[in-house]
Design an enzyme around this catalytic site. Structure first.
Site, PDB file in Angstrom:
ATOM      1  N   GLU A 325       0.893  -1.173   0.000  1.00 37.69           N
ATOM      2  CA  GLU A 325       0.000   0.000   0.000  1.00 37.69           C
ATOM      3  C   GLU A 325       0.920   1.208   0.000  1.00 37.69           C
ATOM      4  O   GLU A 325       1.565   1.508   1.001  1.00 37.69           O
ATOM      5  CB  GLU A 325      -0.917  -0.034   1.232  1.00 37.69           C
ATOM      6  CG  GLU A 325      -2.110   0.907   1.123  1.00 37.69           C
ATOM      7  CD  GLU A 325      -1.762   2.343   1.484  1.00 37.69           C
ATOM      8  OE1 GLU A 325      -1.579   3.145   0.538  1.00 37.69           O
ATOM      9  OE2 GLU A 325      -1.666   2.653   2.672  1.00 37.69           O
ATOM     10  N   CYS A 359      -2.723   8.548   3.838  1.00 41.77           N
ATOM     11  CA  CYS A 359      -2.583   7.852   2.548  1.00 41.77           C
ATOM     12  C   CYS A 359      -3.723   8.233   1.609  1.00 41.77           C
ATOM     13  O   CYS A 359      -3.514   8.407   0.408  1.00 41.77           O
ATOM     14  CB  CYS A 359      -2.578   6.334   2.768  1.00 41.77           C
ATOM     15  SG  CYS A 359      -1.157   5.746   3.702  1.00 41.77           S
TER      16      CYS A 359
END
Length: 613
Positions: A325, A359
């Protein structure tokens, strides 16, 4: 007219059909009743099995806002160093908001990493044999502790990562509680055997996929949400029967000790080996050792694309699977028909929560041309009014702030360079744009930029800071909006606000990304039944949802006999040694029987089988 015979009762049917019908009804009732039965069992488990209260000893710095007695560094004279040349075996821990020294942690060597991973692997053998009820009890115990110690956890997060306590509550505590609730409620069902259709040739077989624990999951966690980023994979890993070894960021190492004590206390309270969860502290060489350790079966990494490539390269040596990720450059779109007063709060939350260190934070704010001036007039005063400062009541501050500090000192230099490049190339700076020199810690002022173009680095590179980048959508064109959004190397999340949900969905469906929300922001992650992850430079693989929980497991395909005594046998015509002139015609006839769509083709197949048997 045509009269059809009506069957009035079961007795009118042939006995064979009756038996088949009864079996089908019983199977249907059992299948239909299973979810209800599981729900009742889960309710009884929660109602009758009480959760123990665990006690986790606290240090003064964990227990009170003003519990750190070391004096702050003077930011004008020196900056905090994570590794001192005089003591390279330690990680130096600092409060990014006050620049107070919090203590040290060992910078673990490869040998120390291997030893802890070996302990986890041994503990996993017994943990894999636990029931789902036992695993839920451990997670419920963690949940109970969280609920009774919310402010303490928020304080520790604020101290180690510089975020306001409200941001810690929303981004660390709430998400972790929802993760536990979702996994406890649905995880067992998600990991049940998945039965598969077998086809006519194998009708005498039962086929299914079972989800078997990998063994030891190696997690390399980032620094932006130290509590949730560690607990997130501990929850999934433990529930799926794995051991979990987490390498925490050197920038937020201090808090990991407390968070690890919580998990180990919950395991010990139920008589389980606490070695099934391990925490590693150190620098890059520590993470590299975790990736290459032979006791680690899979790696889950969250971080930058550059480091993600190194992780993938490290995993390639022994073909170790990994989930990457790698952040994003998430767009938020405001169409020309939105109400400005409704969308401004979402722009503020998307850009400035956790000082933009998210994120899936909003890095590109696309505003349609006809409403941009009105939007900027409304949002700039609100950004200027944001209170920035120390998030705990420490060093003479009251902790009542909207924006906190930047966790990583080098990020201040990165953001400053990106803002300067944008302004030099024609971007308009409305407010902020520099370090907050009125504060002693690692603070960058909340910033608004407009007239951003594709030539500017800030339009392409991840900022990870409190910057609102407003990009004009010319001529209020949906097609041009889609083109601008997709002209990016990242593809994590996205959101579109429009008066018509249908229009918003049409725009969002054209985005190349892993997640999309219409008329909302960030809620994907609060729906933990959804997988989290992206495409392109945002990485691959998923965590959360059934996909994420199953990603903690080896998918093993199983085939067994459906009916006792009925087994597969090899017909003589194709059994070794194969009969001359019989094998090929027999095989061709077999294929025709099972795969011809017409009746004539199937009859030819049967005739061929009879002739060549």
């Amino acid at each position: 007219g045509l009269e059809l015979p009506i069957i009035c009762c079961l007795d009118d049917l042939p006995q064979g059909v009756q038996a088949l019908l009864v079996i089908s009804v019983i199977h249907f009732l059992c299948t239909a009743a299973k979810p209800v039965s599981s729900l009742v069992e889960l309710f009884c488990e929660y109602f009758f099995l009480s959760v123990p209260r665990i006690e986790v000893p606290l240090t003064p710095a964990e227990a009170t806002d003003d519990g750190v007695k070391d004096p702050p560094l003077d930011a004008n004279e020196t900056s905090p160093q994570l590794r001192l040349p005089s003591d390279p075996t330690k990680v130096q821990c600092w409060d990014p908001a006050t620049l107070q020294h919090l203590g040290t942690a060992p910078a673990m060597t490869k040998e120390e990493v291997d030893e802890l991973c070996s302990k986890a692997a041994r503990a996993q053998k017994s943990w894999a044999l636990t029931t789902y009820t036992q695993r839920r009890m451990v997670l419920r115990t963690i949940q109970k502790y969280i609920l009774e110690n919310i402010e303490t956890i928020c304080r520790v997060c604020a101290r180690d990562s510089g975020k306001p306590k409200v941001d810690a509550l929303l981004g660390e505590v709430m998400t972790t509680c929802e993760k536990i609730r979702c996994v406890n409620s649905n995880g067992e069902q998600w990991l049940e055997r998945s039965y598969r259709p077998v086809g006519p040739m194998m009708m005498h077989k039962t086929a299914y996929v079972e989800y078997v624990p990998y063994g030891v999951l190696g997690v390399i966690a980032p620094w932006n949400y130290p509590f949730h980023n560690m607990l997130n994979h501990v929850i999934s890993g433990l529930f799926s029967g794995n051991a979990v070894v987490s390498k925490v960021s050197e920038h937020t190492t201090w808090s990991a000790s407390y968070f690890t004590r919580i998990v180990k206390a919950a395991l010990e309270a139920h008589g389980h080996d606490p070695d099934v969860v391990q925490t590693l502290t150190g620098f890059g060489e520590c993470g590299a050792a975790l990736v290459k350790c032979e006791d680690v079966d899979k790696i889950i990494f969250t971080g930058s694309p550059a480091v993600g490539r190194k992780v993938m390269s490290g995993c390639s040596g022994n073909l170790k699977p990994c989930i990457l990720e790698l952040g994003g450059k998430d767009p938020m779109v405001f169409c020309d028909d939105v109400k400005i007063e409704d969308v401004v709060p979402w722009a503020m939350r998307g850009c400035f929560q956790n000082s933009g260190q998210n994120c899936c934070g909003v890095e590109r704010l696309f505003v349609y041309e006809s409403i941009q001036s009105k939007f900027l007039s409304a949002v700039v005063p609100k950004v200027k009014a944001l209170r920035q400062g120390v998030p705990n009541a420490a060093c003479g501050h009251n902790g009542d702030v909207d924006c906190g500090a930047m966790i990583m000192p080098a990020q201040l230099d990165i953001i400053e360079a990106l803002v300067k490049d944008a302004v030099d190339k024609g971007a308009k700076l409305h407010c902020g744009g520099k370090r907050n020199e009125a504060l002693n810690g690692q603070f960058f002022e909340p910033t608004v930029l407009s007239e951003i173009t594709s030539e500017m680095r800030i339009s392409k590179e991840e900022v990870f800071g409190p910057i609102m980048c407003v990009i004009t959508v010319p001529n209020d064109s949906d097609d041009e909006c889609i083109r601008l959004v997709n002209a990016c190397d990242f593809g994590l999340g996205s959101s579109v606000y429009a008066a018509s949900q249908e229009r918003g969905m049409k725009i969002g469906n054209a985005f190349r990304c892993g997640m999309f929300t219409v008329n909302d922001f960030g809620v994907n992650y609060l729906i933990q039944s959804l997988p989290f992850g992206g495409v392109k430079e945002s990485g691959f693989g998923r965590f959360a949802g059934p996909e994420g929980l199953r990603a903690c497991c080896l998918e093993r395909s199983i085939v067994k006999d459906r009916i006792w005594g009925v087994r597969t046998s090899i017909p003589p015509a194709i059994n070794y040694p194969i009969k001359a002139g019989k094998g090929l015609p027999f095989g061709m006839s077999l294929v025709k029987l099972f795969y011809s769509e017409g009746l004539i083709g199937k009859l030819k197949g049967i005739i061929g089988l009879i002739k060549n048997s």
